[in-house]
Design a protein around this motif. Sequence first.
Motif, short mmCIF file in Angstrom:
data_model
loop_
_atom_site.label_atom_id
_atom_site.label_comp_id
_atom_site.label_asym_id
_atom_site.label_seq_id
_atom_site.Cartn_x
_atom_site.Cartn_y
_atom_site.Cartn_z
N GLN A 226 0.84 -1.21 0.00
CA GLN A 226 0.00 0.00 0.00
C GLN A 226 0.88 1.26 0.00
OE1 GLN A 226 -2.52 0.32 3.45
NE2 GLN A 226 -4.22 0.98 2.17
N GLU B 97 -5.22 4.17 -8.19
CA GLU B 97 -6.15 4.84 -9.12
C GLU B 97 -5.39 5.60 -10.21
OE1 GLU B 97 -5.74 5.78 -5.96
OE2 GLU B 97 -7.37 4.79 -4.89
N GLN C 18 -11.42 2.43 -12.78
CA GLN C 18 -12.50 1.74 -12.04
C GLN C 18 -13.02 0.59 -12.90
OE1 GLN C 18 -14.49 2.34 -9.23
NE2 GLN C 18 -13.44 4.14 -8.40
N LYS D 23 -5.88 -6.75 -3.07
CA LYS D 23 -6.64 -5.98 -2.06
C LYS D 23 -6.72 -4.50 -2.44
CE LYS D 23 -5.79 -8.93 1.96
NZ LYS D 23 -4.99 -9.08 3.18
N GLU E 288 -9.43 -4.40 -5.42
CA GLU E 288 -10.84 -4.77 -5.14
C GLU E 288 -11.75 -3.56 -4.93
OE1 GLU E 288 -10.18 -7.68 -2.08
OE2 GLU E 288 -10.47 -9.36 -3.46
N PRO E 289 -11.33 -2.55 -4.15
CA PRO E 289 -12.23 -1.40 -3.96
C PRO E 289 -12.54 -0.65 -5.25
CG PRO E 289 -10.46 -1.39 -2.33
CD PRO E 289 -10.12 -2.43 -3.33
N LEU E 290 -11.71 -0.85 -6.28
CA LEU E 290 -11.99 -0.20 -7.58
C LEU E 290 -12.97 -1.02 -8.42
CD1 LEU E 290 -8.45 1.00 -8.83
CD2 LEU E 290 -10.22 2.32 -7.68
N GLY E 291 -13.41 -2.15 -7.88
CA GLY E 291 -14.35 -3.00 -8.62
C GLY E 291 -13.70 -3.71 -9.79
N THR F 50 -8.64 -13.93 -1.95
CA THR F 50 -9.15 -12.72 -2.60
C THR F 50 -10.21 -13.08 -3.65
OG1 THR F 50 -7.58 -12.79 -4.43
CG2 THR F 50 -6.83 -11.68 -2.43
#
Length: 405
Positions: A25, A35, A40, A72, A75-78, A112
Amino acid sequence: MDTKTKVAVVSATEYEQGQIDLAVQNLINQLGGIEAFVPQGAKVLLKANLVRDMSPDQHGTTHPTVLIALVKLLEPLGCTVVVGDSSGGLYTKGYMGVVYNKCKMTDVANATSATLNDDFDFQRAEIDGVKIKNVDICNSFFNADVVINVGKLKTHSFTGYSGAVKNNYGLLPGLVKVEIHSRFPDLWDFCDALVDIEQFSSQKVVLNVIDGVIGMEGAGPTNGKPKFIGKLIASANPYLCDVVAVSLFDDPFKQPLLQKAVERGLLDEGLTNLDFDLSTLKDDYVADFDRVEVVSTNTFLNMPKWMKRLAKRYLTPKVKINKKRCKACKKCANHCPAKAIKMDKCSNSVGKCAKVNQKECIRCFCCQELCPYDAVKLKKSWLYHVIRALSHTKRKKNGSVETVD
Ligand code: SF4
Ligand code: SF4
């Protein structure tokens, strides 16, 4: 921020998932966050280094914890994430299944939302490079919107080093890699081919990450020894990523592939465009790293052909089979691009072992890479040792390298 010049480096002491999650991270945040590279909802290929079916503890392949940490972030970006590579052997569901299991890629799929690539087809691609005009490329590359290249920091008996740029070679399906080795037996030509493949892949590779927490030294890329380096390196620029990674144990411009990048105008030897302060790695320099000394093929460039042949014969190591270790599994013979290996009777435990026809051998070292029993050894000639001694380099602990020839 110019993402093409920036390189990020972070430390990690072990492959403990929590620690690697934070390190990855931090690494990607230094470059502006995931990003900045991945849209996305994108279909992402995490192109790992799965050179052979070997355990992560052998440290010749990308560690699953690093891939898990990257998924990981995605994932939040789809994103739909696929993990894959084409190993040194066959590019089939059966063979790659064994590789996925042994390299613990199954851990990535279990932990995941990522899946393991199961499309083992490929397509002919127009590359229009200096050496390669068109070549087969795995479908996993075409199926993705973007690719994150996740290599391993390790030595390589043929090219000297493998990290970011070299890792793109695994976009070629199984035996096509053997064909390219046989078409370009000369290291300098082979490096040109590797740069061609990198240039083609750059249309989709948005980010390069090198897993150098524990890398491999000595007889890499598969039969060397694990070596603690304690770093993860990332950049959108694979050449600068490799420059920084190699700086942890050697002078990057001694690497043939990076010399080739300079020659082709892809890398500035003065590193004027590198947005990273190499002196910050001063205390991290691994002075006792067991490097692969590739005698620079630059030296051969202006020689007549007959002299090049002689130089190659006497300066490149010879392949020797350790008869006791050999189990006559034929993996080397089946993948030798020069068809220089046959099984022969011998007095070992299985009564047979591999035998190399030195006249046919093009010294690509694929057999060493593929042998599961560490039975392929490289024997350097006396002339090689003399030349290395004459042009040896004096390494300083501060990370810089001073040539004294
Ligand atoms: S040298 Fe290694 S790969 Fe070749 S036959 Fe022997 S054990 Fe198998
Ligand atoms: S014997 Fe080994 S090094 Fe020689 S050409 Fe065959 S695979 Fe390459």
